[in-house]
Motif scaffolding. Structure first.
Motif, PDB file in Angstrom:
ATOM      1  N   LEU A 175       2.839  -1.612 -10.009  1.00 29.30           N
ATOM      2  CA  LEU A 175       3.709  -0.542  -9.516  1.00 29.30           C
ATOM      3  C   LEU A 175       4.699  -1.076  -8.484  1.00 29.30           C
ATOM      4  CD1 LEU A 175       1.155   2.383  -8.982  1.00 29.30           C
ATOM      5  CD2 LEU A 175       2.701   2.051 -10.911  1.00 29.30           C
ATOM      6  N   VAL A 176       5.929  -0.604  -8.578  1.00 32.70           N
ATOM      7  CA  VAL A 176       6.935  -0.875  -7.549  1.00 32.70           C
ATOM      8  C   VAL A 176       7.609   0.449  -7.193  1.00 32.70           C
ATOM      9  CG1 VAL A 176       7.375  -3.230  -8.335  1.00 32.70           C
ATOM     10  CG2 VAL A 176       8.775  -1.364  -9.235  1.00 32.70           C
ATOM     11  N   LEU A 177       8.077   0.530  -5.967  1.00 33.34           N
ATOM     12  CA  LEU A 177       8.903   1.657  -5.542  1.00 33.34           C
ATOM     13  C   LEU A 177      10.358   1.200  -5.474  1.00 33.34           C
ATOM     14  CD1 LEU A 177       6.710   3.176  -2.660  1.00 33.34           C
ATOM     15  CD2 LEU A 177       6.661   3.697  -5.120  1.00 33.34           C
ATOM     16  N   ASP A 178      11.279   2.126  -5.635  1.00 31.62           N
ATOM     17  CA  ASP A 178      12.701   1.792  -5.594  1.00 31.62           C
ATOM     18  C   ASP A 178      13.139   1.604  -4.145  1.00 31.62           C
ATOM     19  OD1 ASP A 178      15.276   1.328  -6.330  1.00 31.62           O
ATOM     20  OD2 ASP A 178      15.763   3.414  -6.814  1.00 31.62           O
TER      21      ASP A 178
ATOM     22  N   THR B 260      -6.347   6.650 -11.623  1.00 26.37           N
ATOM     23  CA  THR B 260      -7.228   7.750 -12.035  1.00 26.37           C
ATOM     24  C   THR B 260      -6.575   8.614 -13.100  1.00 26.37           C
ATOM     25  OG1 THR B 260      -6.447   9.008 -10.107  1.00 26.37           O
ATOM     26  CG2 THR B 260      -8.547   7.858  -9.896  1.00 26.37           C
ATOM     27  N   HIS B 261      -5.270   8.854 -12.989  1.00 27.04           N
ATOM     28  CA  HIS B 261      -4.597   9.642 -14.016  1.00 27.04           C
ATOM     29  C   HIS B 261      -4.508   8.866 -15.339  1.00 27.04           C
ATOM     30  CE1 HIS B 261      -2.998  13.482 -12.361  1.00 27.04           C
ATOM     31  NE2 HIS B 261      -3.309  12.898 -11.222  1.00 27.04           N
ATOM     32  N   LEU B 262      -4.309   7.541 -15.262  1.00 30.83           N
ATOM     33  CA  LEU B 262      -4.305   6.730 -16.471  1.00 30.83           C
ATOM     34  C   LEU B 262      -5.666   6.791 -17.152  1.00 30.83           C
ATOM     35  CD1 LEU B 262      -3.075   4.659 -18.413  1.00 30.83           C
ATOM     36  CD2 LEU B 262      -3.742   2.862 -16.792  1.00 30.83           C
TER      37      LEU B 262
ATOM     38  N   LEU C  39      -9.117  -0.969 -13.393  1.00 29.40           N
ATOM     39  CA  LEU C  39      -9.403  -1.536 -12.084  1.00 29.40           C
ATOM     40  C   LEU C  39      -8.340  -1.078 -11.094  1.00 29.40           C
ATOM     41  CD1 LEU C  39     -10.223  -5.226 -13.131  1.00 29.40           C
ATOM     42  CD2 LEU C  39     -11.778  -3.267 -13.001  1.00 29.40           C
ATOM     43  N   ASP C  40      -8.784  -0.493  -9.991  1.00 28.54           N
ATOM     44  CA  ASP C  40      -7.906  -0.037  -8.910  1.00 28.54           C
ATOM     45  C   ASP C  40      -8.011  -1.061  -7.785  1.00 28.54           C
ATOM     46  OD1 ASP C  40      -6.408   1.351  -7.087  1.00 28.54           O
ATOM     47  OD2 ASP C  40      -7.603   3.188  -7.150  1.00 28.54           O
ATOM     48  N   LEU C  41      -6.946  -1.849  -7.560  1.00 28.47           N
ATOM     49  CA  LEU C  41      -7.036  -3.028  -6.706  1.00 28.47           C
ATOM     50  C   LEU C  41      -6.345  -2.848  -5.365  1.00 28.47           C
ATOM     51  CD1 LEU C  41      -6.275  -5.810  -9.344  1.00 28.47           C
ATOM     52  CD2 LEU C  41      -8.476  -4.777  -8.761  1.00 28.47           C
ATOM     53  N   ASP C  42      -6.805  -3.637  -4.382  1.00 27.80           N
ATOM     54  CA  ASP C  42      -6.135  -3.732  -3.090  1.00 27.80           C
ATOM     55  C   ASP C  42      -4.824  -4.504  -3.239  1.00 27.80           C
ATOM     56  OD1 ASP C  42      -6.979  -2.493  -0.771  1.00 27.80           O
ATOM     57  OD2 ASP C  42      -8.680  -3.837  -0.496  1.00 27.80           O
TER      58      ASP C  42
ATOM     59  N   GLY D  32       0.815  -1.198   0.000  1.00 29.68           N
ATOM     60  CA  GLY D  32       0.000   0.000   0.000  1.00 29.68           C
ATOM     61  C   GLY D  32       0.857   1.259   0.000  1.00 29.68           C
ATOM     62  N   GLY D  33       0.274   2.372  -0.443  1.00 27.70           N
ATOM     63  CA  GLY D  33       1.005   3.621  -0.484  1.00 27.70           C
ATOM     64  C   GLY D  33       1.917   3.764  -1.687  1.00 27.70           C
ATOM     65  N   SER D  34       1.751   2.875  -2.675  1.00 31.19           N
ATOM     66  CA  SER D  34       2.607   2.914  -3.863  1.00 31.19           C
ATOM     67  C   SER D  34       2.089   3.856  -4.935  1.00 31.19           C
ATOM     68  CB  SER D  34       2.740   1.508  -4.451  1.00 31.19           C
ATOM     69  OG  SER D  34       3.241   0.610  -3.489  1.00 31.19           O
ATOM     70  N   GLY D  35       0.910   4.425  -4.715  1.00 35.07           N
ATOM     71  CA  GLY D  35       0.345   5.361  -5.687  1.00 35.07           C
ATOM     72  C   GLY D  35      -0.598   4.715  -6.684  1.00 35.07           C
ATOM     73  N   LYS D  36      -1.270   3.610  -6.279  1.00 34.96           N
ATOM     74  CA  LYS D  36      -2.171   2.916  -7.202  1.00 34.96           C
ATOM     75  C   LYS D  36      -3.317   3.805  -7.653  1.00 34.96           C
ATOM     76  CE  LYS D  36      -3.304  -0.581  -4.662  1.00 34.96           C
ATOM     77  NZ  LYS D  36      -2.578  -0.176  -3.428  1.00 34.96           N
TER      78      LYS D  36
END
Length: 378
Positions: A275-278, A146-148, A252-255, A137-141
């Motif tokens: 999405l992944v964070l560095d 929404t921007h996509l 689809l915005d998923l958990d 969580g908190g990765s900006g999904k």
């Protein structure tokens, strides 16, 4: 099916002109032909002679209708009123004409599709389903999803955004709109009864975001209710939106947690934007979960590499972790926006800027898909 004729008996020329202009210039132009009469006898004579299916909209001032109108009915009848009403009369719905025209037409389509024995009204679009997912969580999904969706709208695509998180970021959708609707719960309820009925209700319960331009179901389910959503419920909901034929893309915005609804969404998706964070811990968890999914989604294992797009979010230009440790190739990068770290108003996050430019490079055009597919599989 071909276009359905919409016959309107109404003396208010201003309302007639608004309806005609809206249907002619909106996405509903592919569904309807529009015929109007302000004279009772001319309208009734047309109905008596007509042999083709049609939807009849009659203003209440034309009531009572002559018996021959009911004898020649080939579609459905909807009564128009100048004021909102609490209930319908008999089997005929009463629709207030003073409401947003998109909702007005949606009520008409929903009623016809629910009760008709003829083929249902639908668009001619075949949607691609894209899931936005991350292990942590908190990765900006939600920001990304929404921007996509908005960027695809800017490309002229018709897009539906569907949030399946247990605790969605409602401010992204309803902040400032002051909507008390909880249409997601309602549409899920109809799916328990009939997928065909659920499809008919999509038109009734969807709304268009005034800033981002995509359609969505306003409101949220209670967390306990989300826990009870099965994989079949999820598939039914997504298929119902697909069955409208109104969209080019469903986002689809998923958990992050792999509940049944999340697994079902990943299965039914044509593409998964992961999405992944560095961050080393994030990469380790991503590796574990990707390997788990490869084994648990065995019936779709052959498609998994083809539809998976790993994207590094909040990227500052210098990759600290070794990309080879990820079980899939990196297909793109989205920039870190310092101004988004803390914010008090959602409007700041809806502005198109550098982040939108980064997404536009992942715009899922055919040339990008071919390149990304070969890169991910290789």
């Amino acid at each position: 099916m071909g276009k359905m004729r919409l016959v309107l008996l109404e003396e208010d020329h201003y309302f007639v002109d608004m309806c005609s202009s809206y249907i002619r210039t909106s996405e509903h132009a592919e569904k309807f032909m529009f015929t109007t009469f302000s004279n009772k006898e001319q309208g009734f004579d047309y109905i008596e002679r007509s042999k083709e299916p049609y939807i009849l909209l009659v203003h209440e001032s034309f009531m009572p209708l002559p018996e021959r109108v009911f004898q020649q009915q080939h579609g459905c009848l909807i009564i128009l009123s100048d004021v909102p009403v609490a209930a319908d009369v008999m089997e005929y719905p009463i629709l207030c004409k003073y409401q947003p025209l998109n909702q007005f037409v949606s009520h008409i389509i929903s009623h016809f599709n629910e009760y008709t024995s003829s083929p249902r009204l639908r668009g001619n679009h075949s949607a691609e389903v894209i899931s936005v997912y991350s292990t942590v969580g908190g990765s900006g999904k939600t920001v990304t999803a929404t921007h996509l969706a908005r960027e695809l709208v800017y490309q002229g695509k018709r897009v539906f955004y569907l949030n399946l998180e247990q605790l969605p970021s409602l401010s992204w959708l309803d902040d400032g709109l002051k909507q008390a609707e909880n249409n997601l719960s309602r549409i899920l309820y109809y799916g328990k009864t009939s997928e065909q009925l659920q499809t008919a209700k999509v038109e009734l319960y969807k709304r268009r975001h005034p800033v981002m331009g995509f359609d969505y179901f306003p409101g949220m389910c209670e967390p306990a209710e989300m826990d009870e959503i099965t994989d079949k419920d999820t598939q039914s909901l997504i298929r119902s939106v697909l069955a409208t034929g109104a969209y080019d893309y469903i986002i689809l915005d998923l958990d992050s947690a792999l509940q049944p609804r999340t697994k079902a969404a990943l299965r039914i998706s044509d593409q998964v934007l992961w999405l992944v964070l560095d961050d080393r811990v994030h990469w380790d968890k991503t590796q574990v979960l990707m390997n788990l999914l490869r084994s648990s989604l065995d019936d779709h294992e052959a498609d998994w590499g083809r539809k998976l797009y790993v994207v590094v979010n909040k990227f500052n230009g210098n990759l600290l972790n070794d990309r080879s440790t990820l079980p899939a190739a990196i297909a793109g990068y989205l920039p870190y926006i310092p101004e988004w770290k803390a914010h008090a108003a959602v409007e700041a996050l809806q502005v198109r800027g550098v982040f939108s430019e980064g997404l536009s490079k992942l715009s899922l055009l055919s040339s990008f898909r071919a390149e990304a597919h070969s890169y991910a599989v290789g």
